[in-house]
Design an enzyme around this catalytic site. Structure first.
Site, PDB file in Angstrom:
ATOM      1  N   SER A 391       0.846  -1.189   0.000  1.00 54.12           N
ATOM      2  CA  SER A 391       0.000   0.000   0.000  1.00 54.12           C
ATOM      3  C   SER A 391       0.886   1.245   0.000  1.00 54.12           C
ATOM      4  O   SER A 391       1.648   1.449  -0.947  1.00 54.12           O
ATOM      5  CB  SER A 391      -0.969  -0.033   1.185  1.00 54.12           C
ATOM      6  N   ASP A 466      -9.057  -4.744  -6.171  1.00 55.02           N
ATOM      7  CA  ASP A 466      -8.701  -3.795  -5.113  1.00 55.02           C
ATOM      8  C   ASP A 466      -9.559  -2.531  -5.237  1.00 55.02           C
ATOM      9  O   ASP A 466      -9.447  -1.804  -6.225  1.00 55.02           O
ATOM     10  CB  ASP A 466      -7.216  -3.439  -5.240  1.00 55.02           C
ATOM     11  N   HIS A 498      -7.678  -5.227  -1.400  1.00 51.17           N
ATOM     12  CA  HIS A 498      -6.451  -4.439  -1.224  1.00 51.17           C
ATOM     13  C   HIS A 498      -5.299  -5.259  -0.649  1.00 51.17           C
ATOM     14  O   HIS A 498      -4.143  -4.955  -0.886  1.00 51.17           O
ATOM     15  CB  HIS A 498      -6.720  -3.225  -0.347  1.00 51.17           C
TER      16      HIS A 498
END
Length: 520
Positions: A391, A466, A498
């Protein structure tokens, strides 16, 4: 007797398609995703009266269509709702009171303004027994997240006076309990302060520290505030849980955990500090040494990074907050290094907001100070340094390997942000501003322009559905690599969002580990 709820109008928000491959011919699942700089949503607060069956909508009209309404709080008598109304730029906030029966605006209790951003994280907490006096937390007044005592009619007094971030725990009308980072940013300790009300207002006693053992203390206060449980650990002490009276005296020990790592060949973990790139702060790190460590040998290094807002990777807890994959790699012969940099939390506004308008820049500079320190150690193999993150950490991973190709040989990035103009409006514009007012910052931080600079081995892992960091990010980076004849490895995880969860997470960590084994 009443229920407050959000109603969200997303009619102006663009949609983004996610591909569902589980249907016979494939189908698209569209989500509403307001990107930075694009049309956002309109939020209203409704109040439903259970007795009459009627709904009113709060007349929160400050800052136009796409402002934010956050941290909704009822007054104890339920006659009013307090809303922190934040403008779209997130530089201006009004704490407003509204009539719960009619939705009418009553008054603005206080305002906040900041050239970078305001980030309200908490509701307000009313002093027990009062309908008009409450506790408010902000880092905008003195540079740290301190507590203030406020009145609904107006007026504000500073309650905690420390150059450290604090977190509210509880109050009984006479005392306020809070935890603080003032002993150390990697430790969490409980304090209390007495509140004395009189005709002239409120006076406060001296803060009392109630926890003393070195480490990170998690506190749960009883509803009547007569007792609390103190669950704590440190790098060398496994979990201890004590029952204490409200003044910090131990009633009895509830749990003293045995060392859970004894049968698992855990290796040495150390905590330390390295100066930030601007020289103003001490950044904390943990270093895990390989199994059967021999200081006369040279070892490869894996830097595990997140580095973004709302994170603190290093704390004085048992095993130092490590993720067990880090220990797994240390047992396989790697030095594993994790460091908090400017932009992470629990260090005050200047530390946290250093990333404003240029995400990744201060963070990279700080991470590189840690890497320089590592490279001076006689047992570090300078030619075998890798980096991994997910991320924001994926963004940092690709930023580091493309900006410092002479340092990083191998990288694994998961769900990476590639260009902040494709990220959602609230987070993106808070830290990067609107693309129209900060085009230079968006251009500087975009990794699209860095694809051509990739020299080492890079694996990107991506959840194929995602909804947080959209597939557009990593696919666009791959496309740019192809255009520049730069080789990159890519592994999508079908049907995952995600992150990769459930039993497939084993596959993910095998994939990551094998990549470092093969190339580092």
């Amino acid at each position: 007797t009443k229920v407050a709820f959000y109603r969200k109008d997303e009619s102006k928000v663009t949609s983004f398609p996610l591909l569902d491959i589980t249907t016979r011919t494939g189908s698209l699942m569209e989500i509403k995703y307001p990107m930075a700089g694009m049309d956002s949503e309109n939020v209203q607060l409704g109040i439903y009266d259970l007795e009459s069956g009627k709904t009113v909508y709060v007349k929160a009209e400050d800052f136009g269509y796409d402002r934010y309404l956050t941290n909704i709080t009822w007054t104890p008598d339920a006659s009013k709702v307090l809303i922190q109304v934040l403008d779209r730029s997130q530089k201006h906030l009004k704490l407003n009171a509204y009539d719960a029966a009619t939705g009418e605006f009553i008054r603005t209790i206080l305002t906040e303004d900041n050239d970078r951003y305001i980030e309200p994280q908490d509701p307000v907490w009313f002093l027990k027994g009062s309908n008009d006096t409450f506790i408010y937390r902000t880092d905008n007044r003195d540079g740290f997240r301190n507590l203030y005592l406020c009145n609904i009619e107006g007026g504000l007094q500073r309650l905690t006076c420390t150059d450290a971030d604090v977190t509210y725990v509880a109050n009984d009308g006479k005392y306020v309990w809070y935890t603080s980072a003032e002993v150390s940013p990697v430790e969490n300790h409980l304090f209390r302060i007495r509140v004395k009300k009189n005709a002239a207002g409120c006076k406060f006693g001296k803060p009392e520290r109630l926890t003393h053992e070195s480490g990170w203390h998690e506190i749960r206060m009883s509803p009547d505030c007569r007792h609390f449980t103190d669950s704590w650990s440190s790098l060398t002490t496994p979990r201890v849980t004590d029952l204490c009276t409200s003044d910090g005296k131990t009633v009895r020990n509830i749990l003293t955990a045995a060392d859970p790592t004894l049968d698992h060949a855990y290796t040495e973990i150390t905590l330390g500090t390295v100066k930030s790139a601007d020289g103003r702060f001490d950044n904390y790190y943990r270093l895990i040494k390989p199994k059967d460590f021999d200081p006369s040998r040279k070892y490869p290094v894996i830097v595990y990074v997140y580095g973004g807002p709302h994170s603190q990777m290093v704390r004085n807890t048992f095993t130092g907050e490590l993720r067990r994959w880090e220990m797994y790699m240390a047992q396989r012969g790697y030095l594993v290094y994790v460091q908090d940099n400017r932009g992470t939390q629990n260090r005050g506004a200047e530390f946290e907001k250093a990333i404003h308008r240029q995400c990744g820049q201060a963070e990279m500079a700080d991470q590189m100070e840690g890497v320089k320190m590592l490279m001076q150690l006689p047992y570090v193999d300078k030619d075998r340094i890798g980096v991994h993150g997910w991320s924001y950490g994926g963004f940092m991973t690709i930023s580091l390997i493309t900006n410092y190709p002479e340092i990083f040989k191998v990288a694994v990035a998961g769900g990476p942000v590639i260009d902040w103009k494709w990220y959602e409006v609230m987070y993106g514009e808070r830290y990067m501003d609107h693309p129209d007012v900060n085009p230079e910052g968006y251009a500087l931080t975009s990794l699209i322009n860095k694809a051509k600079d990739l020299k080492g081995k890079l694996l990107i892992c991506q959840g194929a559905i995602d909804p947080v960091v959209l597939w557009e990010h990593s696919l666009s980076f791959v496309r740019e690599c192809v255009k520049n004849n730069v080789q990159v490895d890519y592994f999508p995880y079908p049907c995952h969002e995600h992150n990769v969860s459930g039993k497939d997470r084993v596959h993910l960590h095998d994939k990551i580990s094998m990549y470092f084994e093969d190339y580092l």
